[in-house]
Design a protein around this motif. Structure first.
Motif, PDB file in Angstrom:
ATOM      1  N   GLY A 168      33.126  89.854   6.656  1.00 59.65           N
ATOM      2  CA  GLY A 168      34.494  90.167   7.493  1.00 59.65           C
ATOM      3  C   GLY A 168      35.704  90.133   6.587  1.00 59.65           C
ATOM      4  O   GLY A 168      35.738  89.367   5.816  1.00 59.65           O
ATOM      5  N   SER A 169      36.628  90.972   7.117  1.00 61.52           N
ATOM      6  CA  SER A 169      37.828  90.735   6.508  1.00 61.52           C
ATOM      7  C   SER A 169      38.816  89.876   6.998  1.00 61.52           C
ATOM      8  O   SER A 169      40.003  89.594   6.677  1.00 61.52           O
ATOM      9  N   ASP A 226      36.345  85.505  -0.763  1.00 59.22           N
ATOM     10  CA  ASP A 226      35.019  85.831  -1.710  1.00 59.22           C
ATOM     11  C   ASP A 226      33.830  86.230  -0.817  1.00 59.22           C
ATOM     12  O   ASP A 226      33.685  85.670   0.234  1.00 59.22           O
ATOM     13  N   PHE A 227      33.307  87.222  -1.219  1.00 59.87           N
ATOM     14  CA  PHE A 227      31.976  87.912  -0.466  1.00 59.87           C
ATOM     15  C   PHE A 227      30.991  88.060  -1.366  1.00 59.87           C
ATOM     16  O   PHE A 227      30.717  89.033  -1.864  1.00 59.87           O
ATOM     17  N   PRO A 228      30.022  87.076  -1.600  1.00 59.20           N
ATOM     18  CA  PRO A 228      28.936  87.136  -2.048  1.00 59.20           C
ATOM     19  C   PRO A 228      27.999  88.155  -1.486  1.00 59.20           C
ATOM     20  O   PRO A 228      27.784  88.304  -0.423  1.00 59.20           O
ATOM     21  N   GLY A 229      27.368  88.730  -2.462  1.00 57.00           N
ATOM     22  CA  GLY A 229      26.362  89.934  -1.937  1.00 57.00           C
ATOM     23  C   GLY A 229      24.738  89.384  -1.886  1.00 57.00           C
ATOM     24  O   GLY A 229      24.603  88.187  -2.379  1.00 57.00           O
ATOM     25  N   LYS A 230      23.981  90.252  -1.612  1.00 56.66           N
ATOM     26  CA  LYS A 230      22.529  89.683  -1.651  1.00 56.66           C
ATOM     27  C   LYS A 230      21.596  90.254  -2.777  1.00 56.66           C
ATOM     28  O   LYS A 230      21.898  91.499  -3.251  1.00 56.66           O
ATOM     29  N   GLU A 231      20.862  89.438  -3.317  1.00 54.90           N
ATOM     30  CA  GLU A 231      20.208  90.096  -4.449  1.00 54.90           C
ATOM     31  C   GLU A 231      18.874  91.224  -3.824  1.00 54.90           C
ATOM     32  O   GLU A 231      18.303  90.639  -3.010  1.00 54.90           O
ATOM     33  N   ILE A 288      25.424  92.326  -6.137  1.00 56.72           N
ATOM     34  CA  ILE A 288      26.976  92.775  -6.078  1.00 56.72           C
ATOM     35  C   ILE A 288      27.844  91.763  -5.415  1.00 56.72           C
ATOM     36  O   ILE A 288      27.614  91.609  -4.192  1.00 56.72           O
ATOM     37  N   ASN A 289      28.489  91.316  -6.049  1.00 57.65           N
ATOM     38  CA  ASN A 289      29.501  90.216  -5.367  1.00 57.65           C
ATOM     39  C   ASN A 289      31.118  91.053  -5.399  1.00 57.65           C
ATOM     40  O   ASN A 289      31.439  91.552  -6.508  1.00 57.65           O
ATOM     41  N   ALA A 290      31.862  90.434  -4.334  1.00 61.88           N
ATOM     42  CA  ALA A 290      32.949  91.108  -4.347  1.00 61.88           C
ATOM     43  C   ALA A 290      34.178  89.742  -4.132  1.00 61.88           C
ATOM     44  O   ALA A 290      34.006  89.024  -3.585  1.00 61.88           O
ATOM     45  N   LYS A 291      35.408  90.233  -4.607  1.00 65.25           N
ATOM     46  CA  LYS A 291      36.544  89.086  -4.206  1.00 65.25           C
ATOM     47  C   LYS A 291      37.755  90.165  -3.836  1.00 65.25           C
ATOM     48  O   LYS A 291      38.093  90.871  -4.718  1.00 65.25           O
ATOM     49  N   LYS A 292      38.281  89.921  -2.561  1.00 63.43           N
ATOM     50  CA  LYS A 292      39.326  90.724  -2.215  1.00 63.43           C
ATOM     51  C   LYS A 292      40.739  90.460  -2.994  1.00 63.43           C
ATOM     52  O   LYS A 292      41.182  88.946  -2.997  1.00 63.43           O
ATOM     53  N   SER A 293      41.304  91.167  -3.186  1.00 63.22           N
ATOM     54  CA  SER A 293      42.509  91.205  -3.838  1.00 63.22           C
ATOM     55  C   SER A 293      43.651  92.171  -3.303  1.00 63.22           C
ATOM     56  O   SER A 293      43.649  93.436  -3.702  1.00 63.22           O
ATOM     57  N   TYR A 302      36.877  98.076  -6.809  1.00 66.00           N
ATOM     58  CA  TYR A 302      36.689  99.019  -5.737  1.00 66.00           C
ATOM     59  C   TYR A 302      37.820  99.049  -4.723  1.00 66.00           C
ATOM     60  O   TYR A 302      38.230  98.049  -4.075  1.00 66.00           O
ATOM     61  N   LYS A 303      38.493 100.272  -4.519  1.00 65.13           N
ATOM     62  CA  LYS A 303      39.667 100.363  -3.809  1.00 65.13           C
ATOM     63  C   LYS A 303      39.115 101.214  -2.428  1.00 65.13           C
ATOM     64  O   LYS A 303      38.901 102.572  -2.793  1.00 65.13           O
TER      65      LYS A 303
END
Length: 444
Positions: A221-222, A228-233, A254-259, A327-328
């Motif tokens: 969720g945003s 920090d948004f960890p992904g699933k293997e 795939i992990n993501a970090k919002k900026s 990713y934008k």
């Protein structure tokens, strides 16, 4: 008993020499997807006809004819080929005599016979009687453009190539003694001795997830200031384009970090994802992947990892470095991120080998994000790094050069890799192309 071959070389009588021919099978190195090469080896052994107990004698292996030819693909440079081999010692003594030749050869043109330097070894005579010398397996190492080995073994019973009559001279009478003047094992080492497989980047386990999950991955969720948004293997099957393997399997996170409105992506593959195709220098092997965007948003994001920081040893497990990109989002809503085409680039000097492997079948998304559309976001295109859309379709573009047929004696048709600048690795009549892993295994 194996002893160091130091001491004075003695020859009590003129050396003898005889030609011995035997059917031989030559096995390409692990980097090759090629079948064994069948051929005939012709060897001439030289050794004294008579000597005394306690003498140290020199044995010479001359390769009159190697088991295969250099195919019509690449000229081998001067002084790049080094032979090593073994001789079976029988009769009044038993053991193995290791042989080694210098890296000394003329230029070897395409579609011509392999030219190997003479191999030598020294034998300490420790018991009276007749000693037989029989040529056995041998190895051909080519040092450029990378170090690779072709291992050749007899496929029939080989007759002795020389006999030494040993008389009692009052020396040592230790039974079964053989010696070797060579300290290098015949054909068992190649390329860098530095342990391969060290990669840069985070080693955080890729399988840890947080937040609520939905079918297909981790939903992030945003709201609430989360960044920090960890992904699933997830498990992925890849089908590779030549010269890659037919199919491989791995696990990807795939992990993501919002900026701001964008997300910094970090993509992890399985630990020990591949075996090194050869002894490669630092900076030679580099991974990249297309991350496929689905759900509310469409397109793909290119992520790339740094090249190997340390030299890689042939056949040793290699960890691909973590791949990163930005990713934008191009649409608002729940957007999924899934593994796409994995590409391995191997660079040797000015030559670059590109191995693309596309996802085979369906794949479960690793991550789901609540996205908000940004100007210049993905929305049907491909983004690389922090740049905007390039308009490319998702999934990446295949490349890697075509394959041309080439021939080798007693081996039918071989396949030659079409490389940038025409580089290929040729050994013993075979063309060795890069297939940089046999399997993907384990997870971080």
């Amino acid at each position: 008993m194996m002893l160091g071959g130091a001491g004075m070389l003695l020859a009590a009588s003129p050396a003898q020499a005889a030609d011995i021919s035997y059917r031989t099978e030559c096995i390409p190195p692990p980097i090759s997807g090629l079948p064994p090469v069948q051929g005939t080896t012709k060897v001439q052994l030289s050794a004294p006809a008579e000597a005394k107990v306690g003498d140290t004698v020199e044995v010479v292996w001359k390769t009159v004819e190697a088991a295969s030819r250099n195919p019509d693909v690449l000229d081998l440079e001067k002084d790049t080929v080094k032979p090593t081999g073994t001789i079976k010692v029988g009769g009044s003594a038993t053991g193995t005599l290791k042989m080694e030749g210098p890296r000394q050869n003329p230029p070897i043109p395409k579609n011509s016979a392999m030219v190997l330097s003479d191999m030598k070894g020294t034998l300490k005579l420790e018991k009276a009687g007749e000693i037989t010398l029989t040529p056995d397996a041998y190895n051909i190492n080519v040092s450029k453009p990378i170090s690779t080995d072709t291992k050749c073994t007899p496929k029939e019973t080989v007759q002795p190539g020389a006999t030494i009559k040993v008389t009692d001279g009052g020396g040592s009478t230790t039974a079964g003694g053989t010696t070797t003047g060579s300290t290098t094992a015949g054909g068992t080492t190649t390329g860098s001795t530095t342990a391969g497989g060290t990669t840069t980047g985070s080693t955080t386990a890729g399988g840890t997830t947080t937040g609520s999950t939905t079918a297909g991955g981790t939903t992030a969720g945003s709201g609430g200031g989360q960044t920090d948004f960890p992904g699933k293997e997830v498990s992925v099957n890849f089908a590779c384009t030549s010269p890659g393997p037919a199919g491989i399997a791995s696990k990807v996170t795939i992990n993501a970090k919002k900026s701001g409105g964008s997300y910094a992506l970090t993509v992890k593959t399985a630990k020990g994802v591949m075996d090194s195709p050869a002894a490669l220098p630092a900076g030679a092997l580099k991974p990249s992947m297309d991350i496929v965007i689905g759900g509310a948003d469409k397109g793909s994001v290119k992520v790339t990892g740094p090249a190997n920081a340390e030299p890689l040893e042939q056949g040793k497990p290699v960890d691909l470095s973590d791949m990163t990109g930005t990713y934008k989002p191009g649409a608002s809503g729940k957007s999924t991120l899934s593994p796409g085409t994995l590409t391995i680039d191997v660079t040797l000097g000015s030559s670059k080998i590109n191995i693309p492997c596309k996802v085979k079948g369906s794949v479960t998304p690793s991550l789901e994000l609540d996205t908000t559309a940004q100007q210049g976001g993905a929305s049907g295109g491909t983004t690389t790094g922090s740049t905007g859309s390039t308009g490319s379709t998702a999934g990446g573009t295949d490349s890697g050069g075509g394959l041309a047929a080439t021939g080798a004696e007693d081996n039918g048709t071989l396949r030659a890799l079409g490389l940038v600048a025409g580089t290929a690795i040729l050994l013993g009549g075979a063309v060795f192309t890069f297939t940089p892993w046999r399997r993907l295994r384990g997870t971080r």
